[in-house]
Design an enzyme around this catalytic site. Structure first.
Site, PDB file in Angstrom:
ATOM      1  N   CYS A 250       2.398   2.695   3.238  1.00 20.30           N
ATOM      2  CA  CYS A 250       2.880   1.969   4.268  1.00 20.30           C
ATOM      3  C   CYS A 250       4.210   1.296   3.161  1.00 20.30           C
ATOM      4  CB  CYS A 250       2.229   0.412   4.403  1.00 20.30           C
ATOM      5  SG  CYS A 250       1.122   1.172   5.895  1.00 20.30           S
TER       6      CYS A 250
ATOM      7  N   CYS B 216       0.948  -1.109  -0.052  1.00 15.68           N
ATOM      8  CA  CYS B 216      -0.274  -0.054   0.109  1.00 15.68           C
ATOM      9  C   CYS B 216       1.068   1.131   0.100  1.00 15.68           C
ATOM     10  CB  CYS B 216      -0.934   0.579   1.302  1.00 15.68           C
ATOM     11  SG  CYS B 216      -1.971  -1.569   1.541  1.00 15.68           S
TER      12      CYS B 216
ATOM     13  N   CYS C 222       2.394  -8.652   6.839  1.00 15.55           N
ATOM     14  CA  CYS C 222       1.128  -8.555   6.863  1.00 15.55           C
ATOM     15  C   CYS C 222       0.062  -9.311   8.001  1.00 15.55           C
ATOM     16  CB  CYS C 222       0.344  -7.748   5.598  1.00 15.55           C
ATOM     17  SG  CYS C 222       0.170  -9.284   4.448  1.00 15.55           S
TER      18      CYS C 222
HETATM   19  S1  SF4 Z   1      -1.678  -1.085   7.304  1.00 15.05           S
HETATM   20 FE1  SF4 Z   1      -1.602  -3.067   5.754  1.00 15.05          FE
HETATM   21  S2  SF4 Z   1      -3.570  -2.482   4.795  1.00 15.05           S
HETATM   22 FE2  SF4 Z   1      -3.217  -1.159   5.469  1.00 15.05          FE
HETATM   23  S3  SF4 Z   1      -2.538   0.856   4.248  1.00 15.05           S
HETATM   24 FE3  SF4 Z   1      -0.658  -0.534   5.143  1.00 15.05          FE
HETATM   25  S4  SF4 Z   1      -0.152  -2.293   4.408  1.00 15.05           S
HETATM   26 FE4  SF4 Z   1      -2.207  -1.063   3.658  1.00 15.05          FE
END
Ligand code: SF4
Ligand code: SF4
Lengths: 372, 547
Positions: free
Chosen positions: A333, A330, A356
């Site tokens: 992140c 994402c 994750c």
């Molecule tokens: S915490 Fe996980 S799901 Fe949420 S935005 Fe970041 S990578 Fe994506």
């Protein structure tokens, strides 16, 4: 299970229905389940009274609260209940008990480990699941021996063309390394289901790249998995969960949608590799995660091999690759990788988090678990 | 046959240990009889008229030779040298002493048996077609599914304190030899167009005080979803079944008072919640259980020849007691536990040992117990039948009366049971003598007679061609006669034809009914139920009462 001598004081269901602020209720086992379920959403504590130990309605009422209504608050059994019933109370979803007659046998009963045949809404353990798990673990071990020196193509052909692992899908992030695995899959079966976790937080470049790969490889069955709007509204109304609690954010955006899908699958193909390091350094070609066989055809490939394959077949590159991203998730992140040796170093950088959660940890086979 | 693995074994061992502790607490006086009662009932221990009675589950009526030997050993060591096979495909020991029961349970556990849930308001032992895996008309062997149900229902956390006891029956064939519509839930194995195994499901059947025939809930539920479907039915029943009146607590009353459609809707709504979740049975588990029940093999050629029997009456036995098998060259042999004038369902320890040996020698070591209180050797090479007959003849187990009038089903009645209004066994014995004396039983062919000592209907009298129910008439034992019941595909509840009869008049009255049938039937192939339907009950009523 918490045992206490006195049941919690809580208002009756009549009172609760007219009091929008009430968050606890006490009912008899014979209460109308629909009526109780209608207000379970705003309860933190529900007490179910057993008029006599022989009246087993409270067991099913509890099971419905947990299993149908998704009630997650405290559930206390009170009244004429026997220590011999503790195991059953726990397994249908009670986490507290206040028996009329509190004997020493209660403490023993509530902590005694028990073996079980059947799963329940709150306790998925079962003899069948345990045996299936053991059987799959044996299968995985023998697959690893059988395919020890096999090429990724051979592994994939076994999984996709021969359908020998049952119902199967591939998981792809459409990230910088994804093209090779997808290409190998498309060569064997372009109709194979490919799952994509649509977190709603992807780089636009990733989505463009996804379309480009689908076209180039003629993939016909790419499935987007997204969290339900209700889940998002409940846990991430402000859209900042990733900053506050990234584990929870990944849980609702990735882990849950995927595990929902995995219920209908026996095996999942992933693109993970040993060279990713950390948790993945020991990665086997076949592994068992939460009862699903994970197939990792590229586990032992090096970056050179990956890049060579991509060059040879003129596979398109992820647009972010040029900008130094070696692993893309994402946008919230992900940063460019710190070093070439640790391509995932740009993920959740500045935190301890490295995975994750979708790749879990292979569970220990267990014969016996305490219910307490 | 199914074999325990470490998980099955551990579950049963835990229960034995727990009960040993409870018994010693009872014997030391730490537990009162009142406190002990629910605990002993969960382990199949009843307090009867004269003594404790132990009821042992024979899982869906299937026994190995080794298990039958263990039962013989228990009968000899802890009882008076015999056991009583019940209409629920269980065995009861009538005289054990309490102090010995933990040891008996341990011996049972050694041969993968137990007494868990043979009493109490929980899910009881599953009833199954005794010809499962052998019957020529079978869609699929139901044994693996019965084993799946056995495991699922054992120590079920949600369904151990139901409004009332709960019985499930399964058949794998279109013809119903398990009386599925006379059970709380009845299951029939079917296949859908894709060839997948599933079940046609009935619910709300039952005998007892208010006999009812089960209604159909669904034409097809996938085998992997079976446990989710059963959970749905039980959940609806557990919440809504009556608990204020013992006699209105069975599921049949709930289905009737809600109406079949409303009940079905509730079940389907629950099933919609549960389907596909944790209750889904893993494919591997179904395959694993199936692997314990391989199809029987055709016999080797040298066995097919056979030899001549040396005892008399073989052909008659062949005709009555041998059933067709799905595999060429095999047959199923029924061992009648109904010698003329005997006590229905009783077998001595020596007879059990002998049957175990014969099963090993001639039939692959497997024995079935039927709800008609007989035994079956399901897979006997036809060439062995004469030798088998000779051996059975020598131990008094070759009575050639399977399925005919002297093959009387009877509950223990007032001789043992503290709920009884009247004796059953002596009545059965007297009828048996009367019908065999002038060949009435022979001539009538297929005909069922069943006797219950009270309205609990353990003798299944409602579903017999001729049913007898013990009633208390001003302190005297009387018997109500019913005609026209059936527990098969054309399930029906027998109808009362007239006032109750005193015990000494029963044998003659039954003989007259049989004689009337012989007179009225158009041909030998017209069954009792067909004749009755054609003529109505009047001529039978006349035969019984116009004297
Ligand atoms: S915490 Fe996980 S799901 Fe949420 S935005 Fe970041 S990578 Fe994506
Ligand atoms: S029918 Fe009545 S008498 Fe006979 S065994 Fe059952 S309860 Fe006892």
């Amino acid at each position: 299970m918490r045992i206490s001598a006195i049941a919690h004081e809580a208002p009756t269901i009549d009172e609760v229905e007219t009091d929008p602020d009430a968050d606890a209720v006490a009912v008899d086992g014979g209460e109308d389940p629909a009526r109780l379920e209608a207000l379970a959403g705003r309860m933190n504590r529900i007490v179910i009274r057993f008029p006599t130990f022989k009246d087993g309605r409270g067991f099913s009422l509890a099971a419905r609260l947990r299993e149908h209504a998704g009630y997650e608050g405290e559930l206390q059994a009170a009244g004429d209940i026997l220590p011999d019933q503790a195991r059953h109370l726990i397994r249908v979803g009670f986490d507290a008990a206040a028996p009329d007659e509190l004997t020493p046998a209660w403490e023993r009963a509530a902590t005694r480990p028990v073996r079980v045949y059947q799963p329940t809404g709150v306790d998925a353990r079962s003899a069948a699941a345990e045996r299936a798990q053991a059987g799959r673990a044996r299968k995985v071990a023998s697959l690893n021996v059988l395919f020890k020196d096999a090429s990724p193509e051979e592994v994939l052909r076994h999984a996709l063309a021969d359908k020998s692992l049952g119902r199967i899908a591939a998981l792809s992030s459409f990230g910088v390394e994804s093209a090779v695995l997808l290409h190998l899959i498309a060569e064997i079966d372009a109709n194979a289901p490919v799952l994509f976790l649509e977190t709603g937080r992807h780089f636009p470049q990733t989505l463009q790249y996804k379309d480009a790969l689908i076209e180039r490889l003629a993939l016909t069955n790419v499935i987007d998995l997204a969290p339900t709007p209700a889940e998002l509204a409940r846990h991430d109304a402000g859209g900042d969960l990733w900053r506050r609690d990234p584990d929870k954010c990944c849980d609702i955006r990735k882990v849950r949608p995927l595990s929902e899908q995995l219920r209908g699958l026996d095996a999942l193909i992933t693109g993970r590799k040993r060279v990713h390091g950390a948790e993945r350094a020991q990665l086997e070609r076949f592994e068992l995660v939460d009862g699903v066989i994970r197939v990792n055809p590229l586990a032992e490939w090096s970056y050179e091999e990956i890049e060579e394959h991509a060059r040879l077949h003129e596979l398109p590159q992820h647009p972010l690759r040029e900008m130094g991203y070696l692993s893309v998730g994402c946008w919230t992140c992900t940063e460019p990788a710190k070093t070439r040796d640790d391509p995932r170093s740009g993920r959740w950088s500045g935190s301890e988090k490295t995975e994750c959660g979708i790749h879990g940890k292979p569970p220990e086979p267990e014969l016996e678990t305490s219910l307490s | 046959m199914y074999k325990y693995d470490a998980i099955d074994r551990a579950l049963v061992d835990e229960r034995v240990e727990e009960f040993r502790d409870q018994v010693s607490r009872r014997l030391s006086g730490e537990l009162s009889e009142d406190q002990f009662k629910p605990l002993r009932l969960m382990n199949g221990v009843y307090l009867q008229l004269h003594a404790y009675m132990l009821r042992v589950a024979i899982p869906y009526g299937v026994l190995s030779a080794k298990q039958l030997r263990a039962l013989a050993d228990i009968a000899r060591r802890y009882d008076r040298g015999y056991g009583h096979f019940t209409t629920r495909q269980n065995i009861q020991f009538n005289w054990p002493s309490l102090i010995d029961i933990p040891e008996i349970l341990e011996r049972l556990a050694d041969v993968e048996m137990h007494a868990i849930q043979t009493s109490g308001n929980c899910i009881r032992n599953t009833t199954m077609d005794p010809f499962a895996g052998a019957a020529a008309d079978e869609v699929e062997d139901p044994r693996p599914w019965c084993e799946l149900i056995r495991q699922w229902s054992t120590l079920h956390p949600e369904f151990t304190y139901l409004p009332r006891k709960f019985k499930i029956a399964v058949t794998g064939a279109p013809s119903d030899r398990a009386a599925i519509r006379a059970h709380d839930i009845g299951l029939r194995v079917v296949r859908n167009d894709e060839g997948e195994t599933g079940f046609e499901v009935f619910a709300g059947g039952g005998l007892g005080r208010t006999p009812r025939i089960g209604v159909k809930l669904t034409d097809f539920v996938d085998g992997r979803d079976l446990l989710a479907y059963l959970t749905s039915i039980l959940r609806v029943y557990n919440l809504a079944g009556r608990r204020d009146n013992l006699y209105k607590a069975r599921i049949k009353i709930l289905v009737e008072s809600m109406g079949a459609d409303a009940f079905r809707d509730e079940v389907e709504a629950t099933f919609a919640q549960l389907r596909g979740g944790v209750h889904l049975t893993p494919r591997e588990e179904i395959d694993r259980i199936r692997s314990f029940f391989p199809p029987p093999l055709a016999p080797a050629n040298d066995v097919a020849e056979g030899s001549a029997p040396s005892r008399p009456g073989f052909n008659r036995w062949l005709l009555r007691n041998v059933a067709a098998h799905k595999v060429n060259g095999l047959a199923s042999a029924i061992i009648s536990l109904k010698p003329i004038g005997g006590s229905p369902g009783d077998a001595t320890a020596d007879q059990m040992d002998a049957v175990a040996a014969l099963a090993e020698k001639y039939a692959g070591g497997e024995i079935r117990v039927t709800k008609e209180q007989n035994l079956v050797l399901p897979h006997v090479p036809r060439g062995y039948l004469p030798k088998l007959y000779d051996a059975l003849f020598d131990i008094g187990l070759a009575t050639p009366n399977a399925g005919e009038a002297t093959d009387i089903v009877s509950c223990p009645g007032l001789d043992y049971c503290n709920l009884a209004n009247a004796r059953s066994i002596p009545v059965a014995q007297a009828i048996s003598h009367r019908l065999s004396a002038d060949g009435l039983s022979d001539q009538a062919g297929d005909l069922t007679i069943k006797i219950s000592g009270c309205i609990n209907a353990c003798g299944h009298h409602h579903i017999a061609d001729i049913g007898l129910l013990g009633v208390d008439k001003r302190g005297e034992e009387h018997y109500q006669l019913t005609l026209g019941g059936s527990g098969t595909e054309d399930a029906a509840i027998g109808q009362i034809v007239g006032p109750g009869l005193s015990g000494e008049n029963v044998p003659e009255a039954v003989a007259r009914v049989v004689a009337a049938y012989l007179e009225l039937r158009i041909s030998a192939s017209e069954k009792f139920s067909q004749t009755l339907r054609r003529t109505g009950s009047e001529p039978f009523k006349e035969a019984v009462y116009a004297h």
